[in-house]
Structures are given as C-alpha cells and as structure tokens.
Design a protein around this motif. Structure first.
Motif, mmCIF file in Angstrom:
data_model
loop_
_atom_site.group_PDB
_atom_site.id
_atom_site.type_symbol
_atom_site.label_atom_id
_atom_site.label_comp_id
_atom_site.label_asym_id
_atom_site.label_seq_id
_atom_site.Cartn_x
_atom_site.Cartn_y
_atom_site.Cartn_z
ATOM 1 N N VAL A 138 -32.653 34.816 -10.187
ATOM 2 C CA VAL A 138 -33.792 34.617 -9.284
ATOM 3 C C VAL A 138 -34.541 35.941 -9.076
ATOM 4 O O VAL A 138 -35.768 35.974 -9.024
ATOM 5 C CB VAL A 138 -33.312 34.027 -7.941
ATOM 6 N N ALA A 139 -33.778 37.013 -8.979
ATOM 7 C CA ALA A 139 -34.422 38.308 -8.743
ATOM 8 C C ALA A 139 -35.337 38.688 -9.903
ATOM 9 O O ALA A 139 -36.483 39.103 -9.700
ATOM 10 C CB ALA A 139 -33.355 39.380 -8.529
ATOM 11 N N VAL A 140 -34.837 38.518 -11.110
ATOM 12 C CA VAL A 140 -35.614 38.966 -12.266
ATOM 13 C C VAL A 140 -36.787 38.028 -12.545
ATOM 14 O O VAL A 140 -37.885 38.482 -12.846
ATOM 15 C CB VAL A 140 -34.709 39.049 -13.512
ATOM 16 N N PHE A 141 -36.539 36.734 -12.420
ATOM 17 C CA PHE A 141 -37.567 35.793 -12.872
ATOM 18 C C PHE A 141 -38.431 35.232 -11.743
ATOM 19 O O PHE A 141 -39.384 34.525 -11.996
ATOM 20 C CB PHE A 141 -36.933 34.657 -13.669
ATOM 21 N N LEU A 142 -38.068 35.542 -10.529
ATOM 22 C CA LEU A 142 -38.933 35.071 -9.444
ATOM 23 C C LEU A 142 -39.420 36.229 -8.583
ATOM 24 O O LEU A 142 -40.619 36.425 -8.395
ATOM 25 C CB LEU A 142 -38.184 34.052 -8.571
ATOM 26 N N THR A 161 -26.983 24.110 -13.653
ATOM 27 C CA THR A 161 -25.806 23.582 -12.976
ATOM 28 C C THR A 161 -24.747 24.673 -12.824
ATOM 29 O O THR A 161 -24.130 24.807 -11.771
ATOM 30 C CB THR A 161 -25.225 22.384 -13.756
ATOM 31 N N VAL A 162 -24.577 25.464 -13.863
ATOM 32 C CA VAL A 162 -23.587 26.542 -13.783
ATOM 33 C C VAL A 162 -24.023 27.567 -12.731
ATOM 34 O O VAL A 162 -23.254 27.924 -11.826
ATOM 35 C CB VAL A 162 -23.407 27.208 -15.160
ATOM 36 N N LEU A 163 -25.267 28.019 -12.830
ATOM 37 C CA LEU A 163 -25.732 29.061 -11.901
ATOM 38 C C LEU A 163 -25.774 28.539 -10.465
ATOM 39 O O LEU A 163 -25.249 29.164 -9.543
ATOM 40 C CB LEU A 163 -27.118 29.553 -12.320
ATOM 41 N N GLY A 164 -26.410 27.373 -10.292
ATOM 42 C CA GLY A 164 -26.536 26.808 -8.950
ATOM 43 C C GLY A 164 -25.176 26.426 -8.382
ATOM 44 O O GLY A 164 -24.908 26.630 -7.204
ATOM 45 N N GLY A 176 -24.610 35.353 3.687
ATOM 46 C CA GLY A 176 -24.725 33.979 3.204
ATOM 47 C C GLY A 176 -26.115 33.410 3.362
ATOM 48 O O GLY A 176 -26.654 32.764 2.466
ATOM 49 N N LYS A 177 -26.702 33.695 4.506
ATOM 50 C CA LYS A 177 -28.022 33.131 4.796
ATOM 51 C C LYS A 177 -29.080 33.681 3.834
ATOM 52 O O LYS A 177 -29.968 32.949 3.383
ATOM 53 C CB LYS A 177 -28.386 33.472 6.237
ATOM 54 N N THR A 178 -28.941 34.963 3.528
ATOM 55 C CA THR A 178 -29.888 35.572 2.588
ATOM 56 C C THR A 178 -29.747 34.930 1.216
ATOM 57 O O THR A 178 -30.738 34.589 0.570
ATOM 58 C CB THR A 178 -29.602 37.086 2.465
ATOM 59 N N VAL A 179 -28.503 34.788 0.790
ATOM 60 C CA VAL A 179 -28.258 34.156 -0.508
ATOM 61 C C VAL A 179 -28.857 32.759 -0.517
ATOM 62 O O VAL A 179 -29.543 32.355 -1.452
ATOM 63 C CB VAL A 179 -26.736 34.081 -0.785
ATOM 64 N N PHE A 180 -28.633 32.062 0.583
ATOM 65 C CA PHE A 180 -29.143 30.704 0.698
ATOM 66 C C PHE A 180 -30.658 30.680 0.529
ATOM 67 O O PHE A 180 -31.208 29.888 -0.239
ATOM 68 C CB PHE A 180 -28.758 30.151 2.070
ATOM 69 N N GLY A 181 -31.310 31.570 1.252
ATOM 70 C CA GLY A 181 -32.769 31.628 1.173
ATOM 71 C C GLY A 181 -33.237 31.911 -0.237
ATOM 72 O O GLY A 181 -34.180 31.286 -0.732
ATOM 73 N N LEU A 182 -32.552 32.837 -0.922
ATOM 74 C CA LEU A 182 -32.968 33.194 -2.283
ATOM 75 C C LEU A 182 -32.783 32.028 -3.240
ATOM 76 O O LEU A 182 -33.587 31.809 -4.148
ATOM 77 C CB LEU A 182 -32.163 34.400 -2.768
ATOM 78 N N MET A 183 -31.715 31.260 -3.017
ATOM 79 C CA MET A 183 -31.462 30.131 -3.912
ATOM 80 C C MET A 183 -32.544 29.066 -3.762
ATOM 81 O O MET A 183 -32.853 28.347 -4.703
ATOM 82 C CB MET A 183 -30.089 29.512 -3.594
ATOM 83 N N LEU A 184 -33.079 28.954 -2.552
ATOM 84 C CA LEU A 184 -34.093 27.931 -2.341
ATOM 85 C C LEU A 184 -35.492 28.448 -2.652
ATOM 86 O O LEU A 184 -36.462 27.689 -2.663
ATOM 87 C CB LEU A 184 -34.048 27.425 -0.904
ATOM 88 N N ALA A 185 -35.584 29.760 -2.867
ATOM 89 C CA ALA A 185 -36.903 30.370 -3.054
ATOM 90 C C ALA A 185 -37.739 29.693 -4.144
ATOM 91 O O ALA A 185 -38.934 29.480 -3.950
ATOM 92 C CB ALA A 185 -36.749 31.856 -3.333
ATOM 93 N N PRO A 186 -37.158 29.326 -5.287
ATOM 94 C CA PRO A 186 -37.992 28.704 -6.327
ATOM 95 C C PRO A 186 -38.631 27.400 -5.859
ATOM 96 O O PRO A 186 -39.600 26.949 -6.436
ATOM 97 C CB PRO A 186 -37.003 28.445 -7.467
ATOM 98 N N PHE A 245 -32.245 22.661 -6.814
ATOM 99 C CA PHE A 245 -31.745 21.283 -6.815
ATOM 100 C C PHE A 245 -30.247 21.247 -7.072
ATOM 101 O O PHE A 245 -29.498 20.574 -6.376
ATOM 102 C CB PHE A 245 -32.471 20.457 -7.885
ATOM 103 N N THR A 246 -29.804 21.981 -8.073
ATOM 104 C CA THR A 246 -28.371 21.958 -8.373
ATOM 105 C C THR A 246 -27.593 22.610 -7.240
ATOM 106 O O THR A 246 -26.527 22.150 -6.855
ATOM 107 C CB THR A 246 -28.065 22.697 -9.687
ATOM 108 N N PHE A 247 -28.178 23.664 -6.690
ATOM 109 C CA PHE A 247 -27.530 24.371 -5.588
ATOM 110 C C PHE A 247 -27.318 23.432 -4.401
ATOM 111 O O PHE A 247 -26.233 23.358 -3.820
ATOM 112 C CB PHE A 247 -28.402 25.572 -5.204
ATOM 113 N N ILE A 248 -28.350 22.679 -4.072
ATOM 114 C CA ILE A 248 -28.265 21.774 -2.923
ATOM 115 C C ILE A 248 -27.319 20.615 -3.226
ATOM 116 O O ILE A 248 -26.459 20.274 -2.414
ATOM 117 C CB ILE A 248 -29.661 21.246 -2.548
#
Lengths: 368, 353, 589
Positions: C33-37, C410-413, C428-438, C477-480
């Motif tokens: 997410v960091a590199v591509f978003l 699926t693997v990453l999420g 955790g909350k920061t990670v969560f936010g980053l995962m939903l960022a896309p 989506f996979t993360f959620i």
C-alpha cells in the motif's frame, strides 16, 4: 400434592397453568406429543430430560414463542393459546441469558418496566432494589460484555423478577456456569422464587439440579412425559426404566414377568435369578421389564429374613468416593451391580471373590 | 525531511508541463535496427475496421512490417505525455485531433513526420503539419428524426426556435462547438466566429437552456439518443449520427453551419521505430488508400483525390464532399487552446446554475 | 470467572509465541500500500501545491478553487448525491439484509447470489441498461403510457432521479453485503426476549433489532457514501446538466485540459471529503467495527458517545411510539405480514436484477440497434464475440489478471487481517486505516497516481502493472472479508492443535485455514470480481496491447454502441456465475 399423568389429568380447579393436549410438529417430525399437565400457583415445576425430549418445546409453547400445533393453554382458567408473547407478561430466562448487548445492566433491568410505561422514578427505585437483591448494584452502568458469566446470569434473573411476573419460565439458565457457581445460583433462584411467590417452570437436563430445586419434576423423553411427581416420588417410585436410570444411580436387572408371590409382590425372572418387587410400571403388558434397586438399599450378607431378595456375584472393585464406598459386582451374565456402604463398614471379601448381598423386596420396583 | 521535499519537487517537475526531460529509465525502448512491427493507436471500433482495410493490411502487404493496432483513450494527451516523458513507448503512431496536436506541439512531444511535399499536394488545407498528417475530417453538425418531425431545423437559428420546431433536444456537454452553435444561432456568420464573443454565446445559450433535455457526453451516446428516439433533434459528430441512420433510424443530417475538424497521425517524440512510422504515414497519405476507409467510416478523406475512388452515393455522407463542405467552417483550435480551460469552467458553472 | 481468565491467558500465550508481535504479518500488505498508493498520493499532493511558473510551494491552485464558485458547487452536488445514494441504499437494502440474515445459511447463499449478480454486472452495462429502461421512449415510459397510467412520458432520466436510480442500484448490493454479517451476528433470541418482557412489534424493532444492526447500517452507509464520491459513469450518462460530480471534473482536468496540478487539487478535495466521513464514523462507532460481525452497539469509550447514546435512545423510543399503530402486524411471532414482505422483496430483487434481465435478450437481438424488446433474435453478436481475436484475448487477459489478483490480494489482505486480529498494538488502528485506504481514495485518483509510477518502472501496459493496480483495489475487500471471519474464530483451537503436537505451519494448514475457508474463498472471490470488473485503473494502465475486458467494452461503448456489448456482458455473467457456483460447492465439501 396432585399428580397428573399424560393419560389421565386429575386437575384441581386452582391450577395456575393448565396445559391441555399441547403438541408440536415440524412437518413430519414430532417435537412434542400431545401433553397434558397442570402447574399449581406458586409451584416450582422442573421439566427434566435429555436434549430432544421436548422439554424446551413445551416451555416455548407456554411462553408463546412457539405456536402450538394442537391443544390448549389456559392460565387462571382463561384460554391463552393464541395470546402474543408480549401480552403474556411471563418472565423468561434464557440459557445464554439473552441480555441486550447494547444496553447497560441498569437499562436491561429497566426494559420490562419501560415497556409497561411505568413512571421513571418508580422504574429507578424498582431497578435499584432488584439489583441490590442480586448483588449487582455496583455494576449498574456496565455493559453485559463487561460482566462474568455468573453476573450476567444474575442480570438475567433481575430483569425477569423486576416486573413481578406471576409466571416465570427458565430454559437451562445455569447451563453455561461452572459447578460451584451453579450450586450457588440454584439456591439463589429458589430463594427468589419463594420470596416472590411466583409460579415457575424450569427446564434442565441436570437431574441433580432438578432434585435440589423442584417442588415437582416432570421427566420427559422422546417428545413425551415419562413421569410426573415430587423429587422423592420420582426417585423412590420410578415408573419407567428411563425415569429410574435418568435420575440417580440404579441397578437394573432385565427380565420377564413371572406372576406374583403370596404377598402380591410381582415376580421377575432375570439372568441372575427370580426376584420379587413392587409393581411400579403403569402398564404391566409393556414389552421389556426390569427390576430396579437403588444401590444404597442393598446390604452385604445373606438375607436376614422373609421379604428379602438375595443375590450372589463376584466383587470386581471397591471405589472410595468420600461419602461412601462403592462396591462394583459382576453378575454371572456380565451385568454390573452396585451397592453403597458406609466408608467405615467392613467388607470382608477380597476382590475377585464371590459375595452375597440382599435387599428388601419393598426396595425393588418392577418397571417397564 | 529535506530529502522528501526534494524528491517531491522532482516528481512535480516531471509532471509539470514543459519542464526538462527526466532521466527516466528506458525500459520501454526497443531496438531500432530492423523494425518488424509498429504499434498504432487508433480510436478503436469502426475506426479500427476502416483503418485496417485502408492502411494496416495493405501496408503490411507492401512492406512486410506488421501493424499492431490498439485502442487509445478518447483524449490521449495525458497518456501521450507520459509515454514520451518516461520513455515507455507503448505506441509508435497515434491518432490525434488538431487540438491535441496543438497541446502536444507546445510541449514538444511530437516528432517530425518528414512528409514528401509531393504527397501533400491534394490534401485539405490545414490537414498537413510538420508533425501531423490528417487522415480524416469530421464535423459537428445536427440531425433530426424524420419520423417525429416533418421539417427539421436547417440552421442553428432553427434549432434555437422552439416554437417553430417543438421537440426534445440534445447538445454536447462541452463548450467546444456549442458556443459556436449559439453564436451562429444568434446570427453570426460562420466565417466571423473567431474570436468567439463568449458573453453573447452564453446569453444565447440561456435562451435554450431549459429546452435542452439531454446534454450528452460520449459519442456513442449521441448515436443512442437519435437511434432510440430519446430526442428529436441534436448536435453531434457526423459519423455518430450517420451510424444511427445506417442502423435504420429515420433521421436526416443537416450539414449547413457545421464545424469541421481534422484527425490524423502523430508520432511520439524520440520513438524507437520512427523511420518505419514515417514510412507508414506516407502510405496513409495516398488517396486510393484513404478512399478505402470510407466504406466503414463516414468521415471524409483529407486527400481530396480520394473522391476519384469513392462512389457518388457514399460521397454524400462524407464530410469533405464539396456539397457538404460548402456550408461548413473549420473550427479554430488555437482559439480553443488558449481559452479552453476557462470556457470549460464557465460552461460547467453555467450548466449547474 | 474462570473461563474469562483462561481466555486472557490463551491470548497472552498466543502473542508470546509470535516473537516479533503479530503485527509484522501485515508488513507485506503495508509495504504494498505504501509503494503503490501512498507514494503516488504524496506526489499528487505535492503537485497540488506546485506553482505555474515558480518552483516553490504555491497555493495558487487552491486559490483558484476558492475563487471559482463552480467547484464548491460541484463538491456540494457530489456530497448530496453520495449522501442520498448511501441513504437509499441502506434504507431500501435494510429489509432485504434483515430477511437474508434470518435465512438458514444454505438458502441465504442462494439469495445472496442474486444480490451479488448486479454487483458483478459491469458499471457500463448497468448504466446503459438503465438508459434503455428510463429513457423518454424507454421501457418504463412505454409501459406507463401504453397502459394509460400517465398521459405523456415522465422524466426518469437526465436528472437527479436517474442518477440516484443508477447509483443506488450500483451501491445497494454493497450496503446489503455489509449489513448481512452484522445482522446474522445478532442473537436471534433478543427480540424474543424483548417480546417476553412486554415489548410490542415497534418497540422490538426500534429498541432492540435496529440498534443492534446499527454498526452494520452505519458501515454500509459509510462504504456506499465513500464509493459514491468517486462515481463518474453514472452521473455522466444518467444525469442532467445539474448532476456533475467531482470525479467527472477530475477526469476532464486530466484528460481534456491536461491540468494535472488542478486535478491534483480536486483529488485532494475528494480524498479529504472521504476522510471527514470516516472520521465522523470513527468518532461514533470506531473504525474497527467495520470488520466486526458482532453487534456491540455504540462505542462507549468515545467522547460524545454517551451523549449520542442518550439522544439515540430517545429518538428510537420516539420512533417506536410513532410506529405503534403497526404493532398488530407480526404479533404472531412472524415478522411482518407475509404478502407485504414478499411483494417488497420481489420488487427489490427485480430492481436489482433488471439490468441483467434487460441485457440478456439484447444480447440475442438480430438488429444492429439496441431496441428493447428486440424485434427478432439471433446469435450473431455471440459469433462476433467468439470470432474476434480482440475480444477473446481481452477476456483471457482479464481472467489471468483477475486470478493473479485474487491470490495476491487474498494472501496480503489475509495476512494483514490475521495480524490485526491477533494484535493489541496501538498501531492496529493505523494499520487498519492503511488497509482500507485503497477503498477511500477514489479510483480515478489512484489510477492517475499509479500510471506515473508504473510508467517510471516500465510497467505500463503490462499484466504485472494491472495485477498490482487491481490488487491494491482488492486488498480492502479481502482484508475485511477475512477479518470478519477471524473475529468469530476460536483461537483456542489453534492451541489445542499445538498441544496435540502440530507445529505452527501445520496448525495453519490443518486447523486455521480449513476453518476459515469460507471467509478466504469469499475474499478471493471478491478480489477476483473486483479485478474482473475494474475499468478505471485499466483505462490508464492497460493501454496498448494489454486491454482487459472492461477496457475493451469501454472502448467499444465509447465508439459504437452495438449489441456485441450485451453479448459480452452475458458471457461475463455466465463466467462469474460459474465461478460462484464452484466456490459454493467448494465451501460445502
């Protein structure tokens, strides 16, 4: 005390709850055969049986959560069969408590009073009183998830008792608690029951719990009532093999009926010999019969006089369980036979040797 | 922090218009020695069919250089820019509008086409530039449904006349062409349009604003509007309107007071296959080749000699046929280049008000 | 008490086993997410502060934004349409979700399929189907005037109504899919318990069922709102002159005006709007409840939440009072009178499936034009599709890219979800936010930013570039999806397996993964479909020879609207249906 059986209801007019031929079918599956049963005002009645015996179905039909397939339910002589749940005003306590997770303890307990549009100050007083009674006054502002299992259970009880329902129905309310806590809560429920004078139907599969708490026990199996009676009646005068084995420990000697002796006792021929006993079965013609003897009624040694049954068997093991010694015997046909002795009493026989025991004829019941 | 700021700045300048080229990795480059194939970006759809028959297949047959055609975006300028700036040449040749040509020229992103002047002799004026070879001419005209209207509007003044010509109307959701149409409706002669009197145009547009039922955005949408009978008259690109007629829609095109423009090939600057690309462009300038695409595309060829190879009946629906071209005027891309951003903002605001 | 303590010790034991802390499992997804978003986003932000002439930081573009009334107006319109879309998606979807939640698992999956079907239909196809239905001479107006219900045609399209129909149709499946897990997590005895305590129908709903479903309702509203912010196809084709949304303007700035800096400013606005919505949600519900399948109600610890609780309870009590005339309905234990409910569900499913139903006959038309119903039938457009090298290769490419995306996402999420489920870290909350960022950043912004990055590393028009872009979109989506099943997972099973001698890999392979299989498969499915239907990124990244199916459909639609498009849509529907049925089979066995 009034005993009614599925076949013949001998109901007193004062019955609080009258269950008259209630049954439940799901398609072709019968969850409950037509059942007739009276519950007296202020009585503590336990529906006891294994899972699938129909006890919860019966309870739910009384509560109105499940509509009955046939039959009639009367409360105080009035037909309540089709009355909606929220108009029945019965208190219900569920197995996993069914506390509202989005409400605090206080709000949970206040809920039934709010539904009855009671004035706010009255609600506050009633809730505080009830919470104090179940020793949860310090937890009023917590959410259910912040409480232990026992505390949650007490909230469920408080929520039920707070609106003083005349009838309370409990469905395995202590099932999720550990043993010590369960025993404390059993006494707690008994105390509350007495204090409020409610009519209470209690569902459990734990026979010990049923014996401890109930005025009467209704033993259920295979979607019908096996036996209804006081705890001591059920224990000492079982009518069916199921009732005898489900409650307490029993020695069971299967056999065929062999008429009666001179004193009118029923004779039963078993693999270990022919014995006499009192006829307990309602239906003498039913298929399998067995003689039931409770282990504590059996003594060591040969019969000391008439009116006794005697039996020889091999001593397999002696187990010490604190309050008594348990002797495990093997009958010639391999059936196990148990007797209980005071821990101090001498046995006088080595393990593996033959031993003779006896019991009074009146202690044996022939059931089907 | 300083480091981050600097890198941000350098990225910005990479994106910014007209800055020095970055030292971008040249991953996209291919060897130039022997070009085996050219990647040509066209608008896809009917263009692809027409161009394949007219240019791609004959060119391959003649030179042995294979043409791989791909569809490009409707507005390829952004993509074009990044192709050149990053050196990832995914196209060797790309179709451009005149306005796109102008933008790309200003940013120095186009390569010289080095067309033999002899080939340009019979070409439409304005269709050949040093970095652009016009292939087809399209026009923004109007059309009306002949089933719902016996007499359609024959000029923009008619189009604006909602009493004489009642019915549902559509215009393009874009200031380009629409402002010109408003001015012509207000009586400005086609040749006097530029520079546009913008205030007058918007004042005229105010008159018809509430009578426009649909403001269309995509070309296929204009076809659909005419085809489905959603509107009775509309402004649109000639080929799009023609394709509705081709599928059986009872409609008639109105060429009078149309605005035409030119589409053609451009080469991304510094591409690896530029020699073969130039060879391909020269091929596309031939009249007999251009005549071939008119079977599939109802756009006019830029090489007017092509009409020697086109049937009279087909010529009727082509932009550059003399009868059609007479009533039309060339849209002024340079005026738009200078004013487009401002006009777009003003037009969009006007729409919302 | 003892069960609580054993729970705590179980958690502690599991934590200490992973020495670096479980949050490290999220590292690959975070890096991705960091590199591509984030990196491309930072560039856009930098760009928005660039000056036309000067090299330093400049606010001129923001100045322009503030000076020109149109942008504030468009921002307002964007907000309005998105809020209305979210509102109606949740409102109309609620009864469906509540009904689905009460069904047994097997039949719920069958009906969910019908909710997912419109979700899979390409946006382009859906929009064009609505154009055919809502037009002046469209299906609805023909029916209305034909049966004499109305005298003339109604204006159903090219106005706000048309936009809302298209957008609610596109977003309602998302709202329903978000609400269903929360609703299935609600203890079904609670309304019964409330009934036994004297609550009537309206009170049971407003005081018990609705508040318990509230986290799902709010999450559904948030997701649909945020997704709606970035819409551009629907307002462009179904809207009138008053329905211009911000994403349309961004695309115009990039593609027509080549004004990157101002496009960046508008992108920043769009992202900011999404962040504000999320902040508000977080204040009231807590972000983590987005993946929570249980109903814990309003977050107690948040400031202002207490006040909100009180106010909310009063409002709900009021609603219960207002609805009390309907108390007689459903007093016999069933919810709502059956005919009304059946009619509503029928109408809603018809609405959801209408575009697919329209597309099917159109694909078999013998005509050139898209008239409905087709005057005659043929399979010529299928022959066209199967005979076309371009279509077939685009289809195969989409398949490959979607498959790779499904696995990667699926693997990453999944790893990130696992990390978060097992971690108590304050990060955790920061990670969560980053995962939903896309999901929060509008796709058009992601696409533009990615395009430059890809160009620089030579991945434009490559399958890898597409896979990266699509994986980025699919990770939330996979993360959620996996996060949701992990919430309900009993970690003591892992410990039990470990005590029985299973190593960590074996525990994962034999216990955790099989038990989570349902969640993992549905996550992979989501990722697959996300990629298979994706257009925005493909518009930029899949230039050249590497067109995906949606890109090819877009090109075709922009230029020549013919029934091949309908035929392709039918092919896509058949493919996706087959995949779903396969997945359902796998889940069962």
């Amino acid at each position: 005390m009034n005993i009614s059986t599925p076949s013949a209801a001998t109901a007193s007019p004062a019955a609080k709850i009258r269950i008259d031929g209630l049954s439940k079918k799901y398609g072709t599956f019968t969850a409950l055969e037509p059942t007739t049963l009276d519950v007296q005002r202020g009585e503590f009645l336990t529906l006891l049986g294994p899972s699938g015996s129909g006890k919860t179905t019966l309870l739910q039909m009384v509560s109105g959560l499940t509509p009955a397939t046939s039959g009639r339910l009367s409360i105080d002589g009035e037909n309540w069969t089709d009355r909606p749940v929220h108009e029945r005003g019965m208190g219900l306590v569920f197995q996993h408590y069914a506390l509202f997770p989005h409400m605090t303890v206080e709000e949970n307990v206040a809920f039934p009073l709010k539904m009855r549009n009671q004035p706010a100050d009255q609600i506050r007083t009633a809730v505080a009183e009830t919470l104090e009674k179940v020793q949860l006054d310090k937890f009023a502002h917590r959410f259910p998830r912040e409480l232990s299992g026992g505390q949650q259970q007490r909230v469920a009880l408080a929520r039920c008792f707070v609106f003083r329902p005349e009838i309370i129905l409990m469905d395995e309310p202590l099932g999720a608690l550990d043993k010590a806590l369960r025993e404390t809560m059993q006494l707690e429920i008994r105390r509350l029951h007495r204090e409020f004078g409610t009519t209470l139907i209690y569902v459990t599969h734990d026979q010990e719990e049923a014996l401890v708490m109930s005025d009467r026990i209704c033993v259920m199996n295979h979607a019908k009532v096996e036996q209804l009676g006081t705890p001591s009646q059920i224990y000492s005068d079982p009518e069916t093999i199921f009732a005898a084995t489900f409650i307490g420990h029993s020695n069971l000697l299967e056999g065929t009926l062999a008429g009666t002796d001179d004193h009118g006792n029923t004779l039963i021929r078993t693999a270990a010999g022919t014995f006499a006993g009192l006829m307990g079965a309602r239906d003498a013609d039913a298929g399998t019969h067995a003689l039931i003897v409770r282990p504590e009624r059996v003594s060591l040694g040969a019969a000391t006089g008439p009116g006794m049954n005697e039996l020889r068997a091999t001593l397999r093991d002696v187990v010490y369980i604190g309050s008594d010694n348990r002797l495990l015997l093997d009958l010639p046909d391999g059936t196990e036979f148990t007797l209980r002795l005071d821990p101090g009493a001498a046995i006088g026989t080595e393990i593996g040797q033959e031993i003779t025991v006896h019991w009074p004829i009146a202690a044996g019941r022939v059931v089907s | 922090m300083t480091k981050t700021d600097r890198s941000l700045l350098s990225r910005r300048s990479m994106l910014a218009i007209g800055t020095a080229a970055l030292a971008a990795p040249m991953l996209g480059r291919r060897a130039n020695a022997q070009t085996a194939s050219l990647t040509v970006a066209d608008p896809g759809g009917p263009f692809n069919a027409g161009f394949s028959k007219a240019f791609y297949e004959p060119f391959t047959a003649e030179t042995g250089i294979e043409i791989v055609s791909v569809a490009r975006d409707a507005e390829p300028t952004a993509q074009f820019k990044s192709i050149v700036e990053t050196g990832s040449y995914i196209w060797d040749v790309c179709t451009l509008t005149l306005s796109a040509r102008l933008i790309l020229e200003q940013e120095d992103l186009l390569d010289d086409i080095q067309l033999d002047p002899a080939l340009a002799e019979n070409m439409m004026p304005g269709s050949v530039h040093s970095n652009f070879l016009g292939t087809d001419v399209y026009a923004t005209i109007s059309a009306f449904n002949t089933q719902s209207m016996e007499n359609g509007p024959s000029s923009w003044a008619d189009f604006w006349d909602t009493d004489a010509f009642p019915g549902r109307r559509a215009l393009r959701r874009n200031p380009i062409d629409t402002l010109e149409q408003a001015l012509m409706a207000d009586g400005v002669a086609p040749e006097d349009l530029y520079p546009l009197d913008v205030d007058r145009a918007f004042a005229k547009l105010d008159e018809i604003k509430d009578h426009i039922d649909v403001w269309w955005t995509g070309g296929a949408q204009s076809t659909q509007l005419l085809q489905s009978g959603e509107v009775d008259m509309l402004a649109g690109w000639n080929a799009r309107l023609q394709s509705a007629i081709d599928t059986g829609t009872p409609a008639e095109l109105v060429w009078n007071q149309g605005l035409y423009s030119i589409e053609g090939w451009g080469l991304p600057k510094g591409g690896p296959n530029v020699d073969a690309a130039r060879q391909f462009l020269a091929f596309c300038a031939r009249p007999e080749q251009q005549a071939l695409f008119t079977d599939d595309l109802s756009y006019g060829p830029t090489n007017l000699s092509a009409y020697e190879h086109i049937s009279e009946e087909r010529a009727k629906v082509l932009t550059t046929a003399p009868a059609n071209l007479d009533g039309m005027v060339l849209a002024d891309e340079s005026w738009w280049e200078a004013n487009r951003a401002e006009m777009t903002e003003r037009f969009n605001l006007w729409l919302l008000m | 008490m003892s069960s609580v303590t054993s729970n705590i010790s179980a958690r502690g034991g599991a934590l200490s086993r992973l020495k670096l802390g479980p949050l490290w499992l999220a590292a690959p997804a975070l890096a991705f997410v960091a590199v591509f978003l984030l990196l491309p986003m930072l560039r856009l932000i930098g760009l928005s502060f660039s000056g036309e002439e000067t090299a330093g930081v400049s606010l001129e573009h923001y100045q322009h934004l503030a000076d020109t009334p149109i942008y504030m107006r468009i921002l307002w319109i964007t907000f309005r349409i998105s809020i209305l879309t979210a509102f109606f998606s949740v409102l109309l979807g609620y009864p469906v979700a509540a009904w689905l939640a009460r069904l047994p698992d097997s039949s719920r999956n069958k009906w969910l399929f019908l909710v997912l079907l419109p979700f899979w239909t390409s946006y382009l196809v859906k929009t064009f189907a609505w154009m055919i239905m809502l037009g002046d001479r469209g299906l609805f107006n023909s029916i209305l005037t034909g049966t004499g219900v109305t005298d003339g045609s109604l204006d159903l399209m090219y106005n706000e109504f048309g936009v809302l129909v298209g957008m609610v149709h596109a977003m309602m499946p998302l709202a329903i899919l978000t609400m269903v897990p929360v609703m299935t997590g609600i203890d079904r005895r609670l309304p019964l318990a409330a009934g036994s305590l004297g609550a009537k129908r309206a009170q049971r709903f407003w005081l018990i069922e609705f508040p318990l479903a509230m986290p799902g309702v709010a999450a559904g509203g948030l997701l649909t709102f945020i997704t709606s912010l970035g819409f551009f196809i629907v307002p462009a084709y179904l809207g009138g002159r008053g329905q211009t949304m911000l994403a349309q303007i961004i695309i115009m700035q990039v593609q027509e005006l080549v004004n990157w800096a101002f496009a960046a400013v508008l992108s920043v606005m769009l992202v900011a709007a999404a962040l504000v919505a999320i902040w508000i949600y977080d204040q009231f519900f807590g972000l983590s409840s987005l993946t929570q399948a249980s109903s814990t109600g309003v977050k107690g610890s948040k400031k202002g939440a207490q006040w909100l609780r009180g106010a909310g309870q009063k409002v709900l009590a009021g609603l219960a009072w207002i609805c009390s005339p309907f108390n007689r309905l459903g007093d016999r234990g069933d919810d709502g009178p059956k005919p009304v409910r059946a009619a509503y569900l029928g109408a809603l499913f018809l609405f959801l499936l209408a575009p697919a139903i329209i597309v099917l006959p159109l694909a078999f038309t013998a005509e050139q034009a898209l008239t409905f119903p087709p005057p005659s039938y043929s399979t010529r457009w299928f022959s066209e599709y199967f005979g076309s090298q371009i279509w077939i290769s685009a289809t195969l490419r989409s398949f490959g890219v979607a498959f790779a995306t499904a696995i990667l996402a699926t693997v990453l999420g999944g790893m990130a979800a696992l990390a978060l489920a097992r971690s108590d870290s304050k990060w955790g909350k920061t990670v969560f936010g980053l995962m939903l960022a896309p999901m929060i950043v509008p796709r058009i912004v992601i696409a533009v930013g990615l395009f430059y990055l890809m160009a620089q590393i030579g991945l434009v028009a490559s399958n890898i570039g597409l896979i990266i872009g699509h994986t980025l979109l699919a990770i939330p989506f996979t993360f959620i999806a996996i996060g949701a099943v992990l919430k309900g997972y009993d970690w003591r099973l892992d410990q039990a397996a470990a005590t029985l001698g299973a190593g960590r890999i074996k525990v994962l392979r034999l216990i955790t993964l099989p038990l989570l299989r349902g969640g993992i498969i549905s996550a992979a499915l989501f990722a697959f479909v996300t990629s298979f239907d994706e257009l925005t990124i493909a518009l930029f990244i899949s230039g050249g020879l590497k067109s995906t199916l949606p890109k090819q459909m877009w090109d075709d639609m922009y230029l020549q609207l013919n029934p091949t498009l309908a035929a392709v849509s039918v092919v896509v529907l058949v493919i996706v249906t087959a995949i779903l049925l396969l997945a359902q089979r796998l889940q069962k066995s």
